[in-house]
Design an enzyme around this catalytic site. Sequence first.
Site, PDB file in Angstrom:
ATOM      1  N   ASP A 178       0.852  -1.196   0.000  1.00  0.00           N
ATOM      2  CA  ASP A 178       0.000   0.000   0.000  1.00  0.00           C
ATOM      3  C   ASP A 178       0.886   1.243   0.000  1.00  0.00           C
ATOM      4  O   ASP A 178       1.663   1.471   0.929  1.00  0.00           O
ATOM      5  CB  ASP A 178      -0.927  -0.008   1.217  1.00  0.00           C
ATOM      6  CG  ASP A 178      -2.096   0.955   1.054  1.00  0.00           C
ATOM      7  OD1 ASP A 178      -1.892   2.047   0.484  1.00  0.00           O
ATOM      8  OD2 ASP A 178      -3.206   0.622   1.502  1.00  0.00           O
ATOM      9  N   SER A 194      -6.857   4.380  -1.806  1.00  0.00           N
ATOM     10  CA  SER A 194      -6.687   2.926  -1.777  1.00  0.00           C
ATOM     11  C   SER A 194      -7.973   2.170  -2.090  1.00  0.00           C
ATOM     12  O   SER A 194      -7.915   0.993  -2.452  1.00  0.00           O
ATOM     13  CB  SER A 194      -6.184   2.479  -0.401  1.00  0.00           C
ATOM     14  OG  SER A 194      -4.916   3.001  -0.169  1.00  0.00           O
ATOM     15  N   GLU A 206      -1.400  -7.909   1.816  1.00  0.00           N
ATOM     16  CA  GLU A 206      -1.202  -6.464   1.824  1.00  0.00           C
ATOM     17  C   GLU A 206      -0.152  -6.064   2.855  1.00  0.00           C
ATOM     18  O   GLU A 206      -0.281  -6.375   4.035  1.00  0.00           O
ATOM     19  CB  GLU A 206      -2.510  -5.729   2.157  1.00  0.00           C
ATOM     20  CG  GLU A 206      -2.317  -4.217   2.055  1.00  0.00           C
ATOM     21  CD  GLU A 206      -3.393  -3.391   2.739  1.00  0.00           C
ATOM     22  OE1 GLU A 206      -3.474  -2.196   2.417  1.00  0.00           O
ATOM     23  OE2 GLU A 206      -4.118  -3.905   3.599  1.00  0.00           O
ATOM     24  N   ASP A 241      -0.913   0.122  -4.850  1.00  0.00           N
ATOM     25  CA  ASP A 241      -2.159   0.741  -5.283  1.00  0.00           C
ATOM     26  C   ASP A 241      -1.902   2.150  -5.818  1.00  0.00           C
ATOM     27  O   ASP A 241      -2.524   2.602  -6.766  1.00  0.00           O
ATOM     28  CB  ASP A 241      -3.205   0.746  -4.164  1.00  0.00           C
ATOM     29  CG  ASP A 241      -2.650   1.154  -2.813  1.00  0.00           C
ATOM     30  OD1 ASP A 241      -1.441   1.464  -2.721  1.00  0.00           O
ATOM     31  OD2 ASP A 241      -3.423   1.160  -1.843  1.00  0.00           O
TER      32      ASP A 241
HETATM   33 ZN   LIG Z   1      -3.056   6.104   2.080  1.00  0.00          ZN
END
Ligand SMILES: [Zn+2]
Length: 471
Positions: free
Chosen positions: A64, A114, A321, A367
């Site tokens: 992320d 995200s 993730e 992302d």
């Molecule tokens: Zn963020």
Amino acid sequence: MKVSALLIICLCLILGTLGKPQFPEQEKDPKFWNTFAQRTLKNALTLQNLNRNKAKNLILFLGDGMGVPTVTAARILKGQLNGEGGEETVLEMDKFPFVSLAKTYNTNAQVPDSAGTATAYLCGVKANEGTVGVSAAAVRSQCNTTKGNEVTSILRWAKDAGKSVGIVTTTRVNHATPSAAYAHSVDRDWYSDNEMPAEALQDGCRDIARQLFENIPNIDVIMGGGRKYMFPKNVSDVEYPNVAKHSGTRKDGRNLVQEWRDRMETQVQLFVFSYSLFSLFFLFYLINSRNTDTDPSLTEMVEVAIKILRKNPSGFYLLVEGGRIDHGHHEGKAKQALHEAVEMDRAIGRADLMTSTHDTMTVVTADHSHMFNFGGYTPRGNIIFGLAPMLSDVDQKPFTSILYGNGPGYKTINGVRENVSTIDYQDNNYQAQAAVPLNTETHGGEDVAVFAKGPLAHLLHGVHEQNYIPT
Ligand SMILES: [Zn+2]
Ligand SMILES: *[C@@H]1O[C@H](CO)[C@@H](O)[C@H](O)[C@H]1NC(C)=O
Ligand SMILES: *[C@@H]1O[C@H](CO)[C@@H](O)[C@H](O)[C@H]1NC(C)=O
Ligand SMILES: *[C@@H]1O[C@H](CO)[C@@H](O)[C@H](O)[C@H]1NC(C)=O
């Protein structure tokens, strides 16, 4: 000329005290580089025999906020943690034979969030920011735009194809990234009914924690934080007595973990192992409470997840993730973000040892990026959290190589930029200087890398829209 003159003066000043930048003697020999390049070419030529197998298993590692500058800085950090200079270090993801770029914008945002991006790389459909598992026809926070606009994810497609499926995250399992795998919510913040407006509840919208258990029953592995959204208000979490002060948030009085457990007890053998393991130790540890003695690392979670999932002869889909890279950057704490990225790379290595490119496709991507960067003509082997080898020719003060475009690290003292030499800029919680003050640093808008290996990995090539990834 001015810049290079300054550079020379400063290099002399600073290197005079630190010594010359160190690099291996062999690098002075052109043969070293030629041989190195030849070896790389020989490797590349083997790629003419494309892996045209049909993938049985698919693993997606999602960093992320892991933009390309974060990948490079994490590579250097990883090397330096191993006592190397760092630039020449090879990350696990660097070994993937195919790399492409993904365009990350959301349907209504140039710089994405995200939630909209997760809908793209999990459901194959670009969407509005703030929404998960719904198309761009759905409007953020408007419950009545949900119906008819739901889109399903690759996790669901895999489940429908008889595969085992899993979600592993270092954030909450009901957070934006994982939730797009199973939920359809016009608002990423509707974690439990407590976070939803009364109107949305009346209109029949369900919170994300509930959807985790209702939409795709029997997700085989779920590991991450966010447990409090599954417990009623005023009910403390008996399985975690040390965190009992964190009681639940739910207003509907439901204990989703208990309900889920009652259901799982009727399931087949395959789940027994997973059931005891993740209910006792792993499931839903609370965000920001990671205790390194008792809480698992991302690598450990990935290992357990693969052990459970690979029991299914039809194969599996696993979403992993590394979620706190993003959190570190938002706080302007580059050291935290980069250590999270290094940990995710370690998890990629562990997964590699447990799978084969013969039947497993692995994709590593992000992302979106962040307003994070590093530069400043640092010499080879410079500590990644260190200073550029020169003073600013404007305010005559030193500066760190790592800087943010915006964020909480913006700091002036009596109206002038802070002198970083007077503080510990290598502290774990140091917030690197930012050009514009913001309480929370923002995402970045540039493309992110997509690393791929395994069957048909070569189809991830060139520059793509992000929603191409699951397609
Ligand atoms: Zn963020
Ligand atoms: C949908 O809900 C919004 C408020 O969230 C309201 O303003 C709008 O009128 C509603 N639309 C319909 C068609 O009911
Ligand atoms: C939780 O406890 C507080 C204080 O004791 C009380 O006011 C509230 O009504 C309780 N909420 C629920 C859902 O039981
Ligand atoms: C910055 O701090 C260092 C260390 O205290 C000091 O030597 C230097 O003179 C300071 N530079 C400026 C421009 O204030």
